[in-house]
Design a protein around this motif. Structure first.
Motif, PDB file in Angstrom:
ATOM      1  N   SER A 121       0.830  -1.201   0.000  1.00 42.50           N
ATOM      2  CA  SER A 121       0.000   0.000   0.000  1.00 42.50           C
ATOM      3  C   SER A 121       0.867   1.254   0.000  1.00 42.50           C
ATOM      4  CB  SER A 121      -0.938   0.015   1.209  1.00 42.50           C
ATOM      5  OG  SER A 121      -0.197   0.049   2.418  1.00 42.50           O
ATOM      6  N   GLN A 135      -8.952  -8.991   3.047  1.00 42.99           N
ATOM      7  CA  GLN A 135      -8.673  -7.877   3.937  1.00 42.99           C
ATOM      8  C   GLN A 135      -7.479  -7.023   3.499  1.00 42.99           C
ATOM      9  OE1 GLN A 135     -10.788  -6.955   6.539  1.00 42.99           O
ATOM     10  NE2 GLN A 135     -11.978  -8.430   5.351  1.00 42.99           N
ATOM     11  N   LEU A 136      -6.827  -7.406   2.426  1.00 45.01           N
ATOM     12  CA  LEU A 136      -5.701  -6.631   1.911  1.00 45.01           C
ATOM     13  C   LEU A 136      -6.152  -5.389   1.146  1.00 45.01           C
ATOM     14  CD1 LEU A 136      -3.424  -9.448   0.443  1.00 45.01           C
ATOM     15  CD2 LEU A 136      -3.121  -8.214   2.600  1.00 45.01           C
ATOM     16  N   THR A 195      -9.067  -2.318  -0.468  1.00 51.41           N
ATOM     17  CA  THR A 195     -10.047  -1.303  -0.112  1.00 51.41           C
ATOM     18  C   THR A 195     -10.690  -0.731  -1.374  1.00 51.41           C
ATOM     19  OG1 THR A 195     -10.413   0.795   1.024  1.00 51.41           O
ATOM     20  CG2 THR A 195      -8.297   0.538  -0.067  1.00 51.41           C
ATOM     21  N   ARG A 203     -13.542   1.548   2.702  1.00 54.32           N
ATOM     22  CA  ARG A 203     -13.535   0.493   3.730  1.00 54.32           C
ATOM     23  C   ARG A 203     -12.641  -0.664   3.319  1.00 54.32           C
ATOM     24  NH1 ARG A 203     -19.612  -1.966   3.027  1.00 54.32           N
ATOM     25  NH2 ARG A 203     -19.584  -1.855   0.776  1.00 54.32           N
ATOM     26  N   GLN A 204     -12.116  -1.317   4.325  1.00 55.66           N
ATOM     27  CA  GLN A 204     -11.266  -2.492   4.130  1.00 55.66           C
ATOM     28  C   GLN A 204     -12.142  -3.669   3.729  1.00 55.66           C
ATOM     29  OE1 GLN A 204      -9.035  -3.554   7.631  1.00 55.66           O
ATOM     30  NE2 GLN A 204      -7.640  -4.882   6.498  1.00 55.66           N
ATOM     31  N   GLY A 205     -11.587  -4.569   2.909  1.00 57.09           N
ATOM     32  CA  GLY A 205     -12.317  -5.771   2.511  1.00 57.09           C
ATOM     33  C   GLY A 205     -13.269  -5.534   1.356  1.00 57.09           C
ATOM     34  N   TYR A 240      -5.102  -1.776   0.991  1.00 57.06           N
ATOM     35  CA  TYR A 240      -5.533  -1.001   2.154  1.00 57.06           C
ATOM     36  C   TYR A 240      -4.312  -0.511   2.911  1.00 57.06           C
ATOM     37  CZ  TYR A 240      -8.326   0.142   6.290  1.00 57.06           C
ATOM     38  OH  TYR A 240      -8.936   0.791   7.332  1.00 57.06           O
ATOM     39  N   GLU A 241      -4.468   0.565   3.671  1.00 56.77           N
ATOM     40  CA  GLU A 241      -3.322   1.176   4.344  1.00 56.77           C
ATOM     41  C   GLU A 241      -2.531   0.173   5.181  1.00 56.77           C
ATOM     42  OE1 GLU A 241      -4.423   3.443   8.341  1.00 56.77           O
ATOM     43  OE2 GLU A 241      -5.634   4.142   6.664  1.00 56.77           O
ATOM     44  N   GLN A 263      -0.983  -2.441   4.293  1.00 55.59           N
ATOM     45  CA  GLN A 263      -1.127  -3.848   3.906  1.00 55.59           C
ATOM     46  C   GLN A 263      -0.122  -4.193   2.807  1.00 55.59           C
ATOM     47  OE1 GLN A 263      -3.216  -6.199   5.316  1.00 55.59           O
ATOM     48  NE2 GLN A 263      -3.630  -4.587   6.789  1.00 55.59           N
TER      49      GLN A 263
END
Length: 127
Positions: free
Chosen positions: A60, A93-94, A96, A100-102, A116-117, A119
């Motif tokens: 990220s 979950q990596l 966005t 939002r994540q996921g 995502y931040e 990750q």
């Protein structure tokens, strides 16, 4: 000529074994890439499954993202919730959709998965 110290040899960089070695060239690519669907018929709900393995870390902090195209005439929400099977290494979950994540962002037949931040999609791991 002037001798220059290139640093420590045989260190892992960006998930690449011996990535610190001079002249080692690694082409960033997906060594495993498989995309399947649950329903080939139009106007029915469809589950898209993507399996990926990269040759380098995608982080990220580098602004990395994955773009999947070709969803011609697909109808979907702009935000697509992702899920990961037990053996998916938490790949959902990596990413966005920017909020939002996921989740991933869908727009005009293209799915964009931004890391995502903080990750990292690690090299040589199947997600």
């Amino acid at each position: 000529y002037t001798e220059t110290n290139v640093g420590t040899l045989n260190e892992k960089i960006l998930g690449v074994t011996n990535g610190s070695n001079p002249l080692l060239i690694v082409v960033p690519r997906f060594t495993e890439r498989l995309i399947t669907q649950s329903m080939p018929l139009a106007f029915y709900p469809n589950i898209i499954t993507a399996v990926l393995r990269a040759t380098v870390d995608l982080r990220s902090t580098d602004g990395s993202s994955i773009t999947i195209t070709g969803f011609t005439n697909a109808i979907a929400n702009r935000s697509i919730l992702l899920s990961s099977p037990a053996d998916g290494n938490g790949g959902d979950q990596l990413f966005t959709d920017g909020e939002r994540q996921g989740a991933g962002e869908f727009n005009n037949g293209t799915l964009t998965l931004r890391l995502y931040e903080n990750q990292t999609m690690h090299a040589e791991i199947v997600y």
